[in-house]
Design an enzyme around this catalytic site. Structure first.
Site, PDB file in Angstrom:
ATOM      1  N   HIS A 157      49.032  52.896  38.373  1.00 21.01           N
ATOM      2  CA  HIS A 157      48.511  52.389  37.096  1.00 21.01           C
ATOM      3  C   HIS A 157      49.038  53.158  35.887  1.00 21.01           C
ATOM      4  O   HIS A 157      48.749  52.790  34.750  1.00 21.01           O
ATOM      5  CB  HIS A 157      46.980  52.413  37.108  1.00 21.01           C
ATOM      6  CG  HIS A 157      46.399  51.386  38.025  1.00 21.01           C
ATOM      7  ND1 HIS A 157      46.016  50.131  37.606  1.00 21.01           N
ATOM      8  CD2 HIS A 157      46.167  51.401  39.363  1.00 21.01           C
ATOM      9  CE1 HIS A 157      45.567  49.433  38.630  1.00 21.01           C
ATOM     10  NE2 HIS A 157      45.648  50.176  39.711  1.00 21.01           N
ATOM     11  N   ASP A 366      51.799  55.165  27.872  1.00 19.38           N
ATOM     12  CA  ASP A 366      50.708  54.497  28.575  1.00 19.38           C
ATOM     13  C   ASP A 366      51.306  53.568  29.625  1.00 19.38           C
ATOM     14  O   ASP A 366      52.275  52.861  29.334  1.00 19.38           O
ATOM     15  CB  ASP A 366      49.891  53.652  27.565  1.00 19.38           C
ATOM     16  CG  ASP A 366      48.402  53.658  27.872  1.00 19.38           C
ATOM     17  OD1 ASP A 366      48.035  53.817  29.041  1.00 19.38           O
ATOM     18  OD2 ASP A 366      47.603  53.487  26.919  1.00 19.38           O
TER      19      ASP A 366
HETATM   20  P1  ADQ Z   1      43.125  53.747  30.913  1.00 18.20           P
HETATM   21  O1  ADQ Z   1      43.939  54.945  30.587  1.00 18.20           O
HETATM   22  O2  ADQ Z   1      41.687  53.973  31.081  1.00 18.20           O
HETATM   23  O3  ADQ Z   1      43.696  52.986  32.200  1.00 18.20           O
HETATM   24  P2  ADQ Z   1      43.282  51.175  29.331  1.00 18.20           P
HETATM   25  O4  ADQ Z   1      44.257  50.324  30.050  1.00 18.20           O
HETATM   26  O5  ADQ Z   1      43.385  51.059  27.863  1.00 18.20           O
HETATM   27  O6  ADQ Z   1      43.403  52.723  29.668  1.00 18.20           O
HETATM   28  O7  ADQ Z   1      41.836  50.747  29.782  1.00 18.20           O
HETATM   29  C1  ADQ Z   1      40.702  51.280  29.199  1.00 18.20           C
HETATM   30  C2  ADQ Z   1      39.518  50.351  29.459  1.00 18.20           C
HETATM   31  O8  ADQ Z   1      38.328  51.044  29.078  1.00 18.20           O
HETATM   32  C3  ADQ Z   1      39.581  49.071  28.641  1.00 18.20           C
HETATM   33  O9  ADQ Z   1      39.160  47.998  29.428  1.00 18.20           O
HETATM   34  C4  ADQ Z   1      38.592  49.330  27.489  1.00 18.20           C
HETATM   35  O10 ADQ Z   1      37.918  48.186  27.020  1.00 18.20           O
HETATM   36  C5  ADQ Z   1      37.600  50.282  28.142  1.00 18.20           C
HETATM   37  N1  ADQ Z   1      37.028  51.158  27.102  1.00 18.20           N
HETATM   38  C6  ADQ Z   1      37.660  52.097  26.384  1.00 18.20           C
HETATM   39  N2  ADQ Z   1      36.812  52.648  25.491  1.00 18.20           N
HETATM   40  C7  ADQ Z   1      35.625  52.042  25.648  1.00 18.20           C
HETATM   41  C8  ADQ Z   1      34.337  52.169  25.041  1.00 18.20           C
HETATM   42  N3  ADQ Z   1      34.101  53.040  24.059  1.00 18.20           N
HETATM   43  N4  ADQ Z   1      33.353  51.386  25.495  1.00 18.20           N
HETATM   44  C9  ADQ Z   1      33.578  50.512  26.487  1.00 18.20           C
HETATM   45  N5  ADQ Z   1      34.766  50.328  27.092  1.00 18.20           N
HETATM   46  C10 ADQ Z   1      35.760  51.093  26.689  1.00 18.20           C
HETATM   47  C11 ADQ Z   1      44.756  53.227  33.158  1.00 18.20           C
HETATM   48  C12 ADQ Z   1      46.154  53.415  32.554  1.00 18.20           C
HETATM   49  C13 ADQ Z   1      46.506  52.226  31.674  1.00 18.20           C
HETATM   50  C14 ADQ Z   1      46.394  50.920  32.466  1.00 18.20           C
HETATM   51  C15 ADQ Z   1      45.052  50.839  33.185  1.00 18.20           C
HETATM   52  C16 ADQ Z   1      45.015  49.657  34.154  1.00 18.20           C
HETATM   53  O11 ADQ Z   1      46.233  54.622  31.821  1.00 18.20           O
HETATM   54  O12 ADQ Z   1      47.826  52.359  31.157  1.00 18.20           O
HETATM   55  O13 ADQ Z   1      46.487  49.825  31.566  1.00 18.20           O
HETATM   56  O14 ADQ Z   1      44.808  52.022  33.939  1.00 18.20           O
HETATM   57  O15 ADQ Z   1      46.100  49.670  35.022  1.00 18.20           O
END
Ligand code: ADQ
Length: 464
Positions: A157, A366
């Protein structure tokens, strides 16, 4: 039909599809498990004094989860250590932050072996195994060691770092080699896939067959798959029109008081580029006195991995920076940055995204970034906002109609905010439509279907 066994560091307990607490990945994996009537295995997040391999089974919403507790030492060395202080920074190109301790590597290997030994008896002959993410890279090799001949896939991921960076990791060759115990290995982008392939060919001596994307080394073959993850776009768009989202939307509009809201939503993590984002915004405030009071930034950043010192440091840095910027620019009726450290339910978040005229998603690196896609899915088709997106997020490959920026450049960030503020409605609609097509077409169902199709189509390993 084959059952699907999903293995990941943490297991998100299944809730209903409309549960606000559920993340997109959890929804996708739960749906796959229901389809193939499988099991989701992983760490419960709980501690135990003595690891004894006890599995807690739970069944709800048609999904069976099987979780284990870990000892303090395991959590310290494997999770806080190798996963989050070695691999995470290195794989996000932060060699300055990566720590290399033998105990971390030892704990990582030990926990992977424990996972394998505990899950092995649950795996039946025809089952297909799908391992998730960087915490679990050697799990496939451990399962093969225990005689598992099943089809096995692995999905990363996060980015795979360039060859010369990856080589810095002690045991780099062992870790890279262990991916050959899987049948299919998936990455979010061609760039991460190429980086792994290059290391495997140049440093391990693997051979690459371009025609079907298969790498071979010492009699073992693995298919590399470019398979960008998506969100449940239809559900997210619907949620953004629902009652909770509407409530959040109204709340934000009232508190915006006619100003343009920019939104950032990120886990509090150095890879997300929050410091540079604040500095870019500060530059905008300094250089654009004529419009600066027309906007404000709402940055939502729930803390994560607080047991790791770097994460405590970034929290302190950002508190200082937001305080300094607000101190320098705020007026009696306006504060430039609203900085909050809470998590919000997904449907509430959807309403906040919809109320924001500008989405700021500027990670330094990312794997994909799902927030960018959620922001797009939550927009009003008649009056959508503008996404400002880092070139270095995997999502930038699919979302070409975002305003793409180099997140290290405060100038570019400042210019991008001006571009977004000036963009007329027809241009916003044109760009949004193109991005939304991609978000809808390559959604999370498409992602897991693409991966499981490749995995189900692979051949069982011959008995050795
Ligand atoms: P993350 O590094 O966690 O994931 P991301 O893909 O942006 O990053 O996902 C974060 C999730 O957390 C999103 O669904 C977002 O809505 C939720 N989130 C963030 N802040 C929040 C808040 N304050 N309240 C509620 N929800 C919140 C890792 C990798 C990424 C990859 C994903 C999936 O780092 O690059 O996209 O896995 O493969």
């Amino acid at each position: 039909m084959s059952r699907l066994i999903i293995i990941s560091n943490r297991v998100t307990p299944p809730a209903g599809p409309d549960s606000a607490a559920q993340g997109g990945l959890s929804v996708a994996l739960s749906a796959a498990l229901r389809e193939y009537s499988g099991i989701w295995f992983g760490w419960s997040g709980e501690r135990t004094d003595h690891f004894n391999g006890h599995i807690h089974f739970q069944r709800s919403e048609g999904v069976t989860t099987a979780t284990i507790d870990l000892e303090d030492q395991d959590i310290e060395e494997y999770y806080n250590g190798f996963a989050n202080r070695t691999l995470w920074p290195l794989f996000h190109y932060r060699i300055d932050l990566a720590e290399y301790e033998r105990e971390f590597a030892g704990g990582y290997q030990r926990v992977n072996a424990r996972f394998a030994e505990t899950v092995r008896p649950l795996i039946e002959a025809e089952d297909v195994v799908w391992v998730q993410d960087y915490h679990m890279i050697p799990l496939g090799a451990e399962l093969r060691r225990l005689g598992c001949k099943n089809r096995m896939g692995f999905f990363l991921h996060i980015p795979w770092p360039p060859r010369r960076l990856f080589a810095i990791l002690p045991l780099a060759t062992e870790l890279a080699r262990s991916l050959f115990d899987y049948d299919v290995v998936g990455f979010h982008t061609e760039e991460w896939l190429d980086a792994y392939r290059e290391f495997a060919v140049e440093d391990l001596g693997a051979t690459w067959r371009e025609s079907d994307g298969v790498l071979t080394l010492g009699g073992k073959s693995v298919q590399l798959l470019n398979c960008p993850i998506g969100i449940d776009a239809a559900e997210f768009a619907e949620m953004s029109r629902g009652p909770t989202a509407q409530h959040a939307f109204r709340q934000m509009q009232e508190s915006a008081n006619g100003r343009v809201m920019m939104i950032g939503v990120d886990r509090l993590d150095y890879s997300k580029g929050l410091e540079d984002r604040f500095l870019g915004y500060e530059r905008f405030l300094r250089e654009h006195t004529e419009v600066r009071k027309e906007v404000f930034l709402l940055q939502i950043a729930p803390p994560s991995r607080e047991a790791v010192e770097t994460y405590q440091e970034i929290r302190t840095t950002l508190e200082g920076l937001s305080g300094r910027i607000n101190g320098a620019y705020a007026d009696v009726d306006w504060v430039p940055i609203r900085y909050v450290n809470q998590g919000y339910p997904r449907d509430y978040l959807a309403g906040i995204y919809r109320a924001a005229r500008i989405g700021l998603v500027t990670p330094l690196r990312d794997g994909m970034n799902l927030v960018a896609k959620e922001y797009v899915a939550a927009q009003d088709p008649e009056d959508p906002g503008v996404l400002i997106l880092s070139r270095f997020a995997g999502a930038a490959i699919q979302l070409r109609d975002a305003v793409l920026v180099n997140p290290y450049s405060a100038e570019e960030m400042s210019d991008a905010i001006v571009t977004a503020l000036k963009m007329d409605r027809s241009e916003r609609i044109r760009r949004w439509r193109s991005m939304m097509n991609s978000v809808e077409r390559e959604d999370v169902i498409w992602w897991r279907q693409k991966f499981t199709d490749a995995l189900m189509g692979s051949e069982m390993r011959a008995a050795s």
